[in-house]
Design an enzyme around this catalytic site. Sequence first.
Site, PDB file in Angstrom:
ATOM      1  N   GLN A  10       0.841  -0.916   0.112  1.00 17.00           N
ATOM      2  CA  GLN A  10      -0.179   0.015   0.215  1.00 17.00           C
ATOM      3  C   GLN A  10       0.807   1.262   0.186  1.00 17.00           C
ATOM      4  O   GLN A  10       2.095   1.164   0.754  1.00 17.00           O
ATOM      5  CB  GLN A  10      -0.910   0.058   1.225  1.00 17.00           C
ATOM      6  N   SER A  94       3.904  -6.509   2.648  1.00 16.00           N
ATOM      7  CA  SER A  94       2.907  -6.498   3.342  1.00 16.00           C
ATOM      8  C   SER A  94       1.711  -7.217   2.381  1.00 16.00           C
ATOM      9  O   SER A  94       1.512  -8.147   2.174  1.00 16.00           O
ATOM     10  CB  SER A  94       2.269  -4.782   3.884  1.00 16.00           C
TER      11      SER A  94
END
Length: 313
Positions: A10, A94
């Site tokens: 992100q 992530s």
Amino acid sequence: MTIAFTFPGQGSQAVGMGKDLADAFAEARAVFEEVDAALGENLSKTMWEGPDDSLTLTANAQPALMAVSMAVVRVLEAQGYKVWEKAAFVAGHSLGEYSAHAAAGTFTIADAARLLRVRGNAMQAAVPAGEGAMAAIIGLDDAGVQATCDEAAAHGPCQIANDNGGGQIVISGGRQAVEAAADIARANGAKLAKLLAVSAPFHSSLMAPAADAMAEALANVRVSEPMVPVIANVTVAPVTGADAIIETLVKQVTGQVRWRETVQWLAAQGVTNLVEAGSGKVLTGLARRIDRSVDAVAISTPADIEAFLEKNA
């Protein structure tokens, strides 16, 4: 030459990402259509037209970034370059770990999209707005930042969320504790200690409700054995077997993204080339700061793909 593919997390999203791939390649269009169908909405329209605040919503950014990464992978496949055959390892930052698993065949694209939608919603809902925070610390080593977090823990939860390399470490936790940690870091000589504009304290103990949600979601999808070793964020080691894969992905929600160590581990295994597949060039920049002996390149456009295949057909 030994290649590892990496997949962004992100923050790499941008309105318009993937549109040129969809315009140029049927295989890319098919990926975006599969994600849209899996989510029951036209996410690709948001990706290509915005608005930006809709794309940056955690629940949208996570499956959208995976979609662009997998569009690149599928186009490479169609051109005869199969990532699971050519790469020695895959890893993702992530949410990018889900992209890595999708590229390795652990999850279908549709399942990865649905999992990331659950993940995004659960992470956003885990902590009431304003109660958590994250901050970037630059200029202190891992031990220095850990000591800072330990001191700030008198004010609430505070821990290292991302060790991104190049002297950049991100901390996460309760707002009061993170603000205190930023003050402590500056007093201890940090070049920068800046609160980040994020919507929740990702990769902290406050994300425990989201970890529970992911445990439930992952228990209800098919988990296949990866066709290429996937390096887990929380262990910095290849992960195999459905139980271990689920365990690492659940732990990742509250645990540290050990990206500096991941790049160093890949280099120690003989990886000479890192290929970032998907939107942006964040991981490519980090790789160059972590280990200059490893050649790093990002692939996100038709021109990038053409140039890569010319060198790596």
